[in-house]
Design a protein around this motif. Structure first.
Motif, PDB file in Angstrom:
ATOM      1  N   LYS A   1      25.133  13.972  -4.608  1.00 49.11           N
ATOM      2  CA  LYS A   1      26.265  14.605  -3.933  1.00 49.11           C
ATOM      3  C   LYS A   1      25.988  14.792  -2.444  1.00 49.11           C
ATOM      4  O   LYS A   1      26.814  14.456  -1.587  1.00 49.11           O
ATOM      5  CB  LYS A   1      26.569  15.946  -4.602  1.00 49.11           C
ATOM      6  N   LYS A   2      24.820  15.322  -2.113  1.00 48.35           N
ATOM      7  CA  LYS A   2      24.465  15.566  -0.710  1.00 48.35           C
ATOM      8  C   LYS A   2      24.341  14.270   0.073  1.00 48.35           C
ATOM      9  O   LYS A   2      24.755  14.185   1.243  1.00 48.35           O
ATOM     10  CB  LYS A   2      23.158  16.351  -0.644  1.00 48.35           C
ATOM     11  N   PHE A   3      23.789  13.260  -0.572  1.00 53.01           N
ATOM     12  CA  PHE A   3      23.583  11.979   0.096  1.00 53.01           C
ATOM     13  C   PHE A   3      24.912  11.317   0.452  1.00 53.01           C
ATOM     14  O   PHE A   3      25.130  10.888   1.593  1.00 53.01           O
ATOM     15  CB  PHE A   3      22.746  11.093  -0.822  1.00 53.01           C
ATOM     16  N   PHE A   4      25.822  11.258  -0.525  1.00 54.02           N
ATOM     17  CA  PHE A   4      27.105  10.623  -0.242  1.00 54.02           C
ATOM     18  C   PHE A   4      27.951  11.460   0.721  1.00 54.02           C
ATOM     19  O   PHE A   4      28.696  10.901   1.534  1.00 54.02           O
ATOM     20  CB  PHE A   4      27.864  10.340  -1.542  1.00 54.02           C
ATOM     21  N   GLN A   5      27.813  12.764   0.669  1.00 54.23           N
ATOM     22  CA  GLN A   5      28.493  13.603   1.662  1.00 54.23           C
ATOM     23  C   GLN A   5      27.990  13.274   3.065  1.00 54.23           C
ATOM     24  O   GLN A   5      28.778  13.230   4.015  1.00 54.23           O
ATOM     25  CB  GLN A   5      28.264  15.082   1.353  1.00 54.23           C
ATOM     26  N   HIS A   6      26.694  13.061   3.198  1.00 54.67           N
ATOM     27  CA  HIS A   6      26.122  12.673   4.485  1.00 54.67           C
ATOM     28  C   HIS A   6      26.718  11.357   4.977  1.00 54.67           C
ATOM     29  O   HIS A   6      27.101  11.232   6.155  1.00 54.67           O
ATOM     30  CB  HIS A   6      24.609  12.551   4.359  1.00 54.67           C
ATOM     31  N   LEU A   7      26.797  10.385   4.092  1.00 50.70           N
ATOM     32  CA  LEU A   7      27.346   9.079   4.486  1.00 50.70           C
ATOM     33  C   LEU A   7      28.818   9.192   4.898  1.00 50.70           C
ATOM     34  O   LEU A   7      29.261   8.527   5.838  1.00 50.70           O
ATOM     35  CB  LEU A   7      27.189   8.092   3.335  1.00 50.70           C
ATOM     36  N   ILE A   8      29.543  10.033   4.199  1.00 53.93           N
ATOM     37  CA  ILE A   8      30.960  10.216   4.506  1.00 53.93           C
ATOM     38  C   ILE A   8      31.144  10.979   5.819  1.00 53.93           C
ATOM     39  O   ILE A   8      31.937  10.572   6.690  1.00 53.93           O
ATOM     40  CB  ILE A   8      31.666  10.954   3.344  1.00 53.93           C
TER      41      ILE A   8
ATOM     42  N   THR B   1       0.840  -1.195   0.000  1.00 56.64           N
ATOM     43  CA  THR B   1       0.000   0.000   0.000  1.00 56.64           C
ATOM     44  C   THR B   1       0.873   1.242   0.000  1.00 56.64           C
ATOM     45  O   THR B   1       1.973   1.239   0.566  1.00 56.64           O
ATOM     46  CB  THR B   1      -0.941   0.021   1.228  1.00 56.64           C
ATOM     47  N   LEU B   2       0.377   2.292  -0.619  1.00 61.50           N
ATOM     48  CA  LEU B   2       1.102   3.564  -0.615  1.00 61.50           C
ATOM     49  C   LEU B   2       1.012   4.263   0.740  1.00 61.50           C
ATOM     50  O   LEU B   2       1.822   5.141   1.042  1.00 61.50           O
ATOM     51  CB  LEU B   2       0.524   4.493  -1.688  1.00 61.50           C
ATOM     52  N   ASP B   3       0.051   3.871   1.549  1.00 58.33           N
ATOM     53  CA  ASP B   3      -0.246   4.599   2.780  1.00 58.33           C
ATOM     54  C   ASP B   3       0.918   4.608   3.773  1.00 58.33           C
ATOM     55  O   ASP B   3       1.080   5.571   4.528  1.00 58.33           O
ATOM     56  CB  ASP B   3      -1.484   4.015   3.469  1.00 58.33           C
ATOM     57  N   ASP B   4       1.716   3.536   3.794  1.00 55.39           N
ATOM     58  CA  ASP B   4       2.797   3.482   4.780  1.00 55.39           C
ATOM     59  C   ASP B   4       4.191   3.520   4.144  1.00 55.39           C
ATOM     60  O   ASP B   4       5.192   3.206   4.797  1.00 55.39           O
ATOM     61  CB  ASP B   4       2.660   2.254   5.681  1.00 55.39           C
ATOM     62  N   ALA B   5       4.265   3.922   2.872  1.00 52.81           N
ATOM     63  CA  ALA B   5       5.576   4.080   2.227  1.00 52.81           C
ATOM     64  C   ALA B   5       6.359   5.205   2.909  1.00 52.81           C
ATOM     65  O   ALA B   5       5.776   6.076   3.557  1.00 52.81           O
ATOM     66  CB  ALA B   5       5.398   4.386   0.747  1.00 52.81           C
ATOM     67  N   ILE B   6       7.684   5.175   2.781  1.00 56.07           N
ATOM     68  CA  ILE B   6       8.523   6.228   3.357  1.00 56.07           C
ATOM     69  C   ILE B   6       8.194   7.533   2.630  1.00 56.07           C
ATOM     70  O   ILE B   6       8.422   7.661   1.431  1.00 56.07           O
ATOM     71  CB  ILE B   6      10.019   5.915   3.213  1.00 56.07           C
ATOM     72  N   ALA B   7       7.666   8.509   3.333  1.00 56.66           N
ATOM     73  CA  ALA B   7       7.113   9.704   2.699  1.00 56.66           C
ATOM     74  C   ALA B   7       8.189  10.689   2.251  1.00 56.66           C
ATOM     75  O   ALA B   7       9.233  10.836   2.905  1.00 56.66           O
ATOM     76  CB  ALA B   7       6.161  10.412   3.665  1.00 56.66           C
ATOM     77  N   ASN B   8       7.930  11.339   1.114  1.00 52.46           N
ATOM     78  CA  ASN B   8       8.705  12.496   0.657  1.00 52.46           C
ATOM     79  C   ASN B   8      10.210  12.250   0.692  1.00 52.46           C
ATOM     80  O   ASN B   8      10.977  13.008   1.281  1.00 52.46           O
ATOM     81  CB  ASN B   8       8.349  13.722   1.514  1.00 52.46           C
ATOM     82  N   THR B   9      10.634  11.185   0.049  1.00 52.18           N
ATOM     83  CA  THR B   9      12.072  10.907   0.009  1.00 52.18           C
ATOM     84  C   THR B   9      12.439  10.252  -1.310  1.00 52.18           C
ATOM     85  O   THR B   9      11.642   9.522  -1.894  1.00 52.18           O
ATOM     86  CB  THR B   9      12.513  10.016   1.180  1.00 52.18           C
ATOM     87  N   ASP B  10      13.640  10.538  -1.782  1.00 51.41           N
ATOM     88  CA  ASP B  10      14.108   9.993  -3.048  1.00 51.41           C
ATOM     89  C   ASP B  10      15.391   9.187  -2.897  1.00 51.41           C
ATOM     90  O   ASP B  10      16.025   8.849  -3.898  1.00 51.41           O
ATOM     91  CB  ASP B  10      14.288  11.128  -4.061  1.00 51.41           C
ATOM     92  N   ALA B  11      15.754   8.867  -1.663  1.00 55.16           N
ATOM     93  CA  ALA B  11      16.924   8.017  -1.426  1.00 55.16           C
ATOM     94  C   ALA B  11      16.763   7.302  -0.092  1.00 55.16           C
ATOM     95  O   ALA B  11      16.264   7.871   0.886  1.00 55.16           O
ATOM     96  CB  ALA B  11      18.201   8.855  -1.425  1.00 55.16           C
ATOM     97  N   LEU B  12      17.152   6.041  -0.091  1.00 57.14           N
ATOM     98  CA  LEU B  12      17.092   5.215   1.112  1.00 57.14           C
ATOM     99  C   LEU B  12      18.450   4.573   1.352  1.00 57.14           C
ATOM    100  O   LEU B  12      19.159   4.245   0.400  1.00 57.14           O
ATOM    101  CB  LEU B  12      16.052   4.100   0.955  1.00 57.14           C
ATOM    102  N   TYR B  13      18.805   4.374   2.628  1.00 56.11           N
ATOM    103  CA  TYR B  13      20.000   3.596   2.935  1.00 56.11           C
ATOM    104  C   TYR B  13      19.796   2.833   4.234  1.00 56.11           C
ATOM    105  O   TYR B  13      18.943   3.192   5.054  1.00 56.11           O
ATOM    106  CB  TYR B  13      21.243   4.480   3.003  1.00 56.11           C
ATOM    107  N   THR B  14      20.560   1.768   4.391  1.00 52.94           N
ATOM    108  CA  THR B  14      20.477   0.976   5.612  1.00 52.94           C
ATOM    109  C   THR B  14      21.799   0.277   5.880  1.00 52.94           C
ATOM    110  O   THR B  14      22.547  -0.046   4.955  1.00 52.94           O
ATOM    111  CB  THR B  14      19.341  -0.068   5.524  1.00 52.94           C
ATOM    112  N   PHE B  15      22.058   0.045   7.163  1.00 53.13           N
ATOM    113  CA  PHE B  15      23.205  -0.748   7.599  1.00 53.13           C
ATOM    114  C   PHE B  15      22.771  -2.159   7.989  1.00 53.13           C
ATOM    115  O   PHE B  15      23.608  -2.989   8.335  1.00 53.13           O
ATOM    116  CB  PHE B  15      23.889  -0.082   8.796  1.00 53.13           C
ATOM    117  N   GLU B  16      21.476  -2.418   7.940  1.00 54.56           N
ATOM    118  CA  GLU B  16      20.946  -3.697   8.395  1.00 54.56           C
ATOM    119  C   GLU B  16      20.787  -4.669   7.223  1.00 54.56           C
ATOM    120  O   GLU B  16      20.409  -4.267   6.118  1.00 54.56           O
ATOM    121  CB  GLU B  16      19.616  -3.481   9.114  1.00 54.56           C
ATOM    122  N   PRO B  17      21.063  -5.959   7.458  1.00 57.13           N
ATOM    123  CA  PRO B  17      21.005  -6.947   6.370  1.00 57.13           C
ATOM    124  C   PRO B  17      19.586  -7.397   6.067  1.00 57.13           C
ATOM    125  O   PRO B  17      18.658  -7.189   6.848  1.00 57.13           O
ATOM    126  CB  PRO B  17      21.824  -8.111   6.927  1.00 57.13           C
TER     127      PRO B  17
END
Length: 254
Positions: A137-144, A81-97
């Motif tokens: 650019k902003k996303f990878f700068q955040h990760l770094i 369902t769209l109702d519980d999707a991660i809102a207003n974002t165009d990039a996701l990342y995780t450290f969990e497997p």
């Protein structure tokens, strides 16, 4: 389905248009004829990779520069369902497997990545609006800077998107790319058509190189979604349908 990376640790893929599948293998609930078809397509992909649809995480993309850190508690969000999707974002990342991070596109640039030592994976959706906001650019700068990821450890896939020969724009959009200050070589003017043509993939590569990511760390698939029969192209067709780019890291990578 295109498979970019497949080993005992990382699986990075992108679904393609397939007329033998429901809605030609469309994966997007926000751009479909029947949501049940999309859920069935997603379940099929999950089964193919040995996962459950409840392991997937989907965003609600808004052509922003926003990103989100996914945790175990987010598994299944946006899957049925769209109702519980991660809102207003165009990039996701995780450290969990064993979480499958997903992104949608139909001409926009999908970016998949993992880190060789930091155990982080992620997806980015960068249409031209995201590119001029420098989401990659902003996303990878955040990760770094905030997640302590070394720049040399990233391995990045830039997936199929509309090619520069078909990404035709007017002065208003071309000027936004010029204002970036480093995309001049990615803008081409066709005097006969009086139109500009933009290389969105190469602009993103310029952004990555500005923060120290080297060319050998980047894999590029130059399949044009506009020209290729297996491509969903919003610009060409103005119809429903999206590719799904996704990545998963297995527990064996810990």
């Amino acid at each position: 389905m295109k498979i970019f990376i497949k080993n005992d640790q990382i699986l990075a893929c992108m679904t393609m248009k397939d007329e033998t599948k429901l809605e030609a293998n469309n994966m997007a609930l926000h751009s479909c004829k029947n949501e049940a078809n999309i859920i069935e397509n997603r379940k099929r992909i999950a089964a193919e990779i040995g996962a459950s649809i409840d392991d997937f995480v989907f965003p609600t993309q808004t052509h922003s520069a926003n990103f989100y850190k996914v945790t175990e508690a987010d598994k299944g969000r946006g899957a049925t369902t769209l109702d519980d999707a991660i809102a207003n974002t165009d990039a996701l990342y995780t450290f969990e497997p064993d979480i499958v991070l997903c992104s949608f596109s139909a001409d926009c640039v999908p970016i998949l990545f993992y880190h060789e030592t930091a155990n982080v994976i992620g997806v980015i959706h960068s249409g031209w609006r995201g590119t001029i906001q420098e989401i990659a650019k902003k996303f990878f700068q955040h990760l770094i800077e905030q997640e302590n990821c070394s720049v040399k450890g990233f391995r990045i896939v830039i997936g199929p998107a509309i090619c520069k020969e078909k990404f035709e724009v007017d002065e208003d959009v071309a000027s936004l790319f010029r204002e970036l200050g480093y995309a001049k070589e990615c803008i081409h003017f066709n005097q006969e058509k009086n139109k500009f043509f933009i290389d969105n993939q190469q602009t993103i590569i310029q952004q990555l190189q500005l923060i120290g990511i080297k060319q050998h760390q980047i894999m590029i698939d130059d399949t044009c979604t506009f020209q290729h029969e297996a491509g969903f192209s919003h610009r060409r067709d103005k119809e429903k349908g999206r590719h799904m780019a996704f990545i998963r890291r297995s527990k064996s990578c810990q």
